[in-house]
Design a protein around this motif. Sequence first.
Motif, mmCIF file in Angstrom:
data_model
loop_
_atom_site.group_PDB
_atom_site.id
_atom_site.type_symbol
_atom_site.label_atom_id
_atom_site.label_comp_id
_atom_site.label_asym_id
_atom_site.label_seq_id
_atom_site.Cartn_x
_atom_site.Cartn_y
_atom_site.Cartn_z
ATOM 1 N N ALA A 181 1.146 -0.887 -0.146
ATOM 2 C CA ALA A 181 0.130 0.300 0.128
ATOM 3 C C ALA A 181 0.998 1.358 0.066
ATOM 4 C CB ALA A 181 -1.036 -0.119 0.675
ATOM 5 N N ILE A 182 1.658 1.317 0.840
ATOM 6 C CA ILE A 182 2.990 2.318 0.362
ATOM 7 C C ILE A 182 4.464 1.860 0.530
ATOM 8 C CG2 ILE A 182 3.274 4.708 2.106
ATOM 9 C CD1 ILE A 182 1.257 3.906 4.005
ATOM 10 N N PRO A 183 4.482 1.716 -0.412
ATOM 11 C CA PRO A 183 6.265 1.295 -0.560
ATOM 12 C C PRO A 183 6.465 2.112 -0.672
ATOM 13 C CG PRO A 183 5.322 1.667 -3.204
ATOM 14 C CD PRO A 183 4.120 1.429 -2.055
ATOM 15 N N GLN A 184 7.241 3.325 -0.047
ATOM 16 C CA GLN A 184 8.097 4.327 0.529
ATOM 17 C C GLN A 184 7.640 4.219 1.529
ATOM 18 O OE1 GLN A 184 4.992 4.909 -1.032
ATOM 19 N NE2 GLN A 184 4.449 7.209 -0.517
ATOM 20 N N LEU A 185 7.509 3.248 2.465
ATOM 21 C CA LEU A 185 8.258 3.447 3.889
ATOM 22 C C LEU A 185 9.061 2.345 4.048
ATOM 23 C CD1 LEU A 185 4.373 2.582 5.794
ATOM 24 C CD2 LEU A 185 5.707 4.324 6.041
ATOM 25 N N THR A 186 10.098 2.733 5.180
ATOM 26 C CA THR A 186 10.552 1.995 5.378
ATOM 27 C C THR A 186 9.968 0.567 6.877
ATOM 28 O OG1 THR A 186 11.298 2.984 7.431
ATOM 29 C CG2 THR A 186 12.476 3.782 5.013
ATOM 30 N N LEU A 187 10.427 -0.105 6.891
ATOM 31 C CA LEU A 187 10.989 -0.818 7.431
ATOM 32 C C LEU A 187 10.883 -0.106 9.228
ATOM 33 C CD1 LEU A 187 13.112 -4.000 6.931
ATOM 34 C CD2 LEU A 187 10.858 -3.883 6.442
ATOM 35 N N ILE A 192 16.967 8.411 11.843
ATOM 36 C CA ILE A 192 15.854 7.550 11.729
ATOM 37 C C ILE A 192 14.680 7.937 9.422
ATOM 38 C CG2 ILE A 192 13.691 7.075 12.525
ATOM 39 C CD1 ILE A 192 14.762 7.915 15.179
ATOM 40 N N SER A 193 14.982 6.997 9.410
ATOM 41 C CA SER A 193 14.628 7.092 8.364
ATOM 42 C C SER A 193 13.016 6.546 8.018
ATOM 43 C CB SER A 193 14.946 6.817 7.698
ATOM 44 O OG SER A 193 14.597 6.987 5.325
ATOM 45 N N LEU A 194 11.594 7.113 7.713
ATOM 46 C CA LEU A 194 10.905 6.399 7.853
ATOM 47 C C LEU A 194 9.979 6.653 6.258
ATOM 48 C CD1 LEU A 194 9.051 8.628 10.857
ATOM 49 C CD2 LEU A 194 9.929 6.669 10.696
ATOM 50 N N ILE A 195 10.826 7.024 5.967
ATOM 51 C CA ILE A 195 9.682 7.142 4.229
ATOM 52 C C ILE A 195 11.998 7.020 3.397
ATOM 53 C CG2 ILE A 195 9.397 8.701 2.283
ATOM 54 C CD1 ILE A 195 7.162 8.335 4.136
ATOM 55 N N GLN A 196 11.565 6.306 2.847
ATOM 56 C CA GLN A 196 12.622 5.756 1.776
ATOM 57 C C GLN A 196 13.960 6.629 1.424
ATOM 58 O OE1 GLN A 196 11.982 2.863 -1.069
ATOM 59 N NE2 GLN A 196 11.388 1.575 1.235
ATOM 60 N N GLY A 197 14.599 7.420 1.183
ATOM 61 C CA GLY A 197 15.465 8.644 0.892
ATOM 62 C C GLY A 197 15.674 9.374 2.020
ATOM 63 N N GLN A 198 14.984 9.711 2.572
ATOM 64 C CA GLN A 198 14.641 10.631 3.608
ATOM 65 C C GLN A 198 15.098 10.569 5.293
ATOM 66 O OE1 GLN A 198 10.470 12.499 3.265
ATOM 67 N NE2 GLN A 198 10.665 12.512 0.758
ATOM 68 N N THR A 199 15.712 11.237 4.951
ATOM 69 C CA THR A 199 16.391 11.338 6.862
ATOM 70 C C THR A 199 15.726 12.447 7.899
ATOM 71 O OG1 THR A 199 18.084 10.013 6.586
ATOM 72 C CG2 THR A 199 18.455 11.552 8.773
ATOM 73 N N LEU A 200 15.020 12.032 9.011
ATOM 74 C CA LEU A 200 14.433 13.186 10.026
ATOM 75 C C LEU A 200 15.052 14.178 10.079
ATOM 76 C CD1 LEU A 200 12.073 10.515 11.925
ATOM 77 C CD2 LEU A 200 11.510 12.327 9.695
ATOM 78 N N PRO A 201 15.447 15.206 10.499
ATOM 79 C CA PRO A 201 16.267 16.016 11.300
ATOM 80 C C PRO A 201 16.559 15.380 12.905
ATOM 81 C CG PRO A 201 14.276 16.839 10.987
ATOM 82 C CD PRO A 201 14.551 16.226 10.376
#
Length: 268
Positions: A34-40, A102-111
């Motif tokens: 459903a949301i393939p861009q989500l990381t584990l 921490i990354s919740l979305i692939q390719g994006q690291t949280l501040p």
Amino acid sequence: MVSIVERHPVGFTLGLTAGLIVLTLLTRAVLEVAIPQLTLHGIGLILNWTIVAGSIVLVTWLGWWEKIRLTAPVNRRAVIYLLPFAAVVLVPAMFGLAIPEISLIQGQTLPPWAGLVVIVVGVALGAAISEELIYRGVLLRALEPRSRLLAVVLPATMFGLAHISQVILGNSLAEWLPQMLLIIPLGIGLGAIALRLESLWPLVVWHFAVDVTGSLVATTSVVYELITIGFVLLAGVIGVWLLWQDRRSRHDIHRQLSTNVDEIGARR
């Protein structure tokens, strides 16, 4: 009406653990489609709060807010047993704390600030609420009428086994298998202390604190692992000792009652 939890507490305990594992498998499978861009990590965050919601629904359905000791005052004399557990919270600080990437979305690291919020609220708070409500709350009190030993040991074992979810979410089995085994004596200690504290809140607070500091530890080493293992095993020893004290106390009460009955019979 007596609920299935009270009629079949052992079966419910085993079934709930299996259900949590199945829920983890299904959540990962569904969200990856459903949301393939989500990381584990993102999937794990959603799963964590899904279980929180489910645990609150379970307690509400049973009407057990009082029974699981969420409205009872703390037995202050029993708080001393939490001191070794407090040490587990402080050990990571001895080795330095840092906010991990921490990354919740692939390719994006949280501040860093957002990563800290995820750890504190998304991970630690959620786990503290759901796991204490389930294992030291519902399951402990459902099994308690059968046996205090069973009420402590079985949920502690399921508490450890349920962490196979971490492997399902992509973590290494070699890393998590020892942790799953160590969670069992830790759970025994927590369960035995829960019976003495007469309130669930101190364990919720402890669980929250240990998950925060454990997630923020900057570096781990053999020394860190050995110290942590030592305190976890100590927690298990404390749990076994408390259970033995309870058993001896009940035996003394039973013996005294038998003596009183014999004395009354002799007088007649």
